[in-house]
Design a protein around this motif. Structure first.
Motif, mmCIF file in Angstrom:
data_model
loop_
_atom_site.group_PDB
_atom_site.id
_atom_site.type_symbol
_atom_site.label_atom_id
_atom_site.label_comp_id
_atom_site.label_asym_id
_atom_site.label_seq_id
_atom_site.Cartn_x
_atom_site.Cartn_y
_atom_site.Cartn_z
ATOM 1 N N GLU A 239 0.834 -1.209 0.000
ATOM 2 C CA GLU A 239 0.000 0.000 0.000
ATOM 3 C C GLU A 239 0.870 1.262 0.000
ATOM 4 O OE1 GLU A 239 -3.717 -0.325 2.079
ATOM 5 O OE2 GLU A 239 -3.499 1.702 2.868
ATOM 6 N N LYS A 240 1.920 1.258 0.832
ATOM 7 C CA LYS A 240 2.819 2.425 0.900
ATOM 8 C C LYS A 240 3.590 2.598 -0.399
ATOM 9 C CE LYS A 240 3.595 3.225 5.788
ATOM 10 N NZ LYS A 240 4.043 2.305 6.849
ATOM 11 N N GLY A 241 4.038 1.474 -0.970
ATOM 12 C CA GLY A 241 4.866 1.530 -2.177
ATOM 13 C C GLY A 241 4.094 1.876 -3.437
ATOM 14 N N SER A 242 2.771 1.628 -3.414
ATOM 15 C CA SER A 242 1.984 1.785 -4.638
ATOM 16 C C SER A 242 0.896 2.840 -4.529
ATOM 17 C CB SER A 242 1.323 0.450 -4.996
ATOM 18 O OG SER A 242 0.384 0.091 -3.995
ATOM 19 N N GLY A 243 0.503 3.169 -3.308
ATOM 20 C CA GLY A 243 -0.623 4.084 -3.119
ATOM 21 C C GLY A 243 -1.972 3.422 -3.337
ATOM 22 N N ILE A 244 -1.981 2.091 -3.460
ATOM 23 C CA ILE A 244 -3.238 1.353 -3.700
ATOM 24 C C ILE A 244 -3.656 0.622 -2.420
ATOM 25 C CG2 ILE A 244 -4.283 -0.545 -5.022
ATOM 26 C CD1 ILE A 244 -3.653 1.913 -6.784
ATOM 27 N N ARG A 245 -4.927 0.773 -2.064
ATOM 28 C CA ARG A 245 -5.453 0.076 -0.888
ATOM 29 C C ARG A 245 -5.210 -1.427 -1.031
ATOM 30 N NH1 ARG A 245 -11.068 -2.088 0.029
ATOM 31 N NH2 ARG A 245 -11.081 -2.570 2.243
ATOM 32 N N THR A 246 -4.551 -2.033 -0.043
ATOM 33 C CA THR A 246 -4.192 -3.453 -0.143
ATOM 34 C C THR A 246 -4.595 -4.201 1.123
ATOM 35 O OG1 THR A 246 -2.323 -2.881 -1.562
ATOM 36 C CG2 THR A 246 -2.281 -5.058 -0.557
ATOM 37 N N VAL A 247 -5.198 -5.365 0.918
ATOM 38 C CA VAL A 247 -5.683 -6.197 2.009
ATOM 39 C C VAL A 247 -5.001 -7.561 1.920
ATOM 40 C CG1 VAL A 247 -7.762 -7.289 2.986
ATOM 41 C CG2 VAL A 247 -7.950 -5.066 1.838
ATOM 42 N N ALA A 248 -4.535 -8.082 3.045
ATOM 43 C CA ALA A 248 -4.021 -9.459 3.073
ATOM 44 C C ALA A 248 -5.190 -10.379 3.398
ATOM 45 C CB ALA A 248 -2.921 -9.594 4.122
ATOM 46 N N ALA A 249 -5.464 -11.334 2.523
ATOM 47 C CA ALA A 249 -6.608 -12.230 2.729
ATOM 48 C C ALA A 249 -6.363 -13.152 3.923
ATOM 49 C CB ALA A 249 -6.849 -13.054 1.472
ATOM 50 N N LYS A 250 -7.455 -13.540 4.560
ATOM 51 C CA LYS A 250 -7.425 -14.527 5.645
ATOM 52 C C LYS A 250 -8.422 -15.625 5.297
ATOM 53 C CE LYS A 250 -6.670 -11.349 9.536
ATOM 54 N NZ LYS A 250 -7.005 -10.045 8.944
ATOM 55 N N ASP A 251 -8.193 -16.816 5.798
ATOM 56 C CA ASP A 251 -9.149 -17.896 5.560
ATOM 57 C C ASP A 251 -10.527 -17.498 6.106
ATOM 58 O OD1 ASP A 251 -6.979 -19.197 4.560
ATOM 59 O OD2 ASP A 251 -6.996 -20.869 5.975
#
Ligand SMILES: [Zn+2]
Ligand SMILES: [Zn+2]
Length: 257
Positions: A239-251
């Motif tokens: 997210e910091k490197g790209s400026g795109i909202r990023t989510v880490a998936a969980k089971d």
């Protein structure tokens, strides 16, 4: 449209030890319910998360590796109502559907015969599929992985664009090809470079999403090194490197769009 993650683990250790599951994910929408990459545990995790296999309209297998194809047969038996009704769509990599000179097909011909429509994905092709409730469009992109017919896709359903970059090495045009996604799911197996080829690391994902600019990026199919590094920290790095909202998936995670 909602996404449900039924297994967010990747790599050889997760496959056997199931630290994170390997059931792939499901897209539920008005026009179709689609199970993508049903690896080992897809059936059990579907039931645990109240995702009825009988309600599937389509099964997609991006390549013929065990962690993506293992439960595809049984999910098709669900989709075809205990194998009693010819229905549903199967989309698979060419080797999953047809095999090749030195590789067995991943889906038996018997299972394929139960579906109404079977499509061996062709790189660069755009297709529209009709379901009992509506339709969806899919665009196929060739990827660079040990299984030569591995593909990623952009799927448009009920006006939402879902992109999926499955197992692959970094390729120059990934960012450009996967532009315009509302959500882009990327298999980010490791935080840093290692001796194994054929998979993306965090830095690669930053490069891809910088160019693709999805509204949301979801990282999944994480290997043991990724889990040790901390998926949320890696998502933050992206997210910091790209400026795109990023989510880490969980089971078991559900995202609604
Ligand atoms: Zn994999
Ligand atoms: Zn693979």
């Amino acid at each position: 449209m909602e996404l449900i993650f039924l297994g967010t683990g990747g790599g050889r250790v997760n496959l056997i030890k199931q630290v994170r599951g390997t059931g792939g994910f499901r897209i539920n929408s008005r026009s179709a319910n689609i199970h993508v990459d049903p690896g080992p545990g897809a059936l059990l995790h579907s039931i645990k998360n109240r995702q009825d296999p009988l309600e599937l309209d389509c099964v997609i297998v991006t390549h013929n590796h065990t962690d993506h194809v293992n439960d595809a047969g049984v999910m098709i038996e669900g989709m075809t109502r205990y194998s009693l009704k010819k229905r549903g769509i199967v989309i698979g990599s060419a080797i999953t559907i047809n095999g090749s000179e030195d590789r067995d097909r991943g889906l038996t011909r018997w299972h394929q015969s139960k579906a109404s429509e079977v499509y061996a994905a062709k790189f660069g092709e755009k297709k529209k599929f009709a379901t009992e409730k509506g339709s969806f469009d899919i665009e196929i992109f060739g990827l660079k992985h040990d299984e030569p017919s591995t593909f990623g896709f952009k799927l448009t359903i009920d006006n939402v664009v879902v992109g999926y970059i499955t197992d692959t090495e970094l390729m120059e045009d990934l960012g450009k090809n996967f532009s315009g996604c509302d959500v882009l799911i990327i298999n980010c197996i490791k935080p840093e470079h290692d001796e194994y080829e054929g998979h993306l690391k965090t830095e690669d994902v930053i490069e891809i999403v910088k160019e693709a600019k999805p509204k949301t990026c979801v990282i999944s199919h994480m290997g043991i090194k990724m889990l040790r590094a901390g998926p949320n920290l890696e998502a933050e790095r992206i997210e910091k490197g790209s400026g795109i909202r990023t989510v880490a998936a969980k089971d078991g995670m559900k995202l609604v769009f």
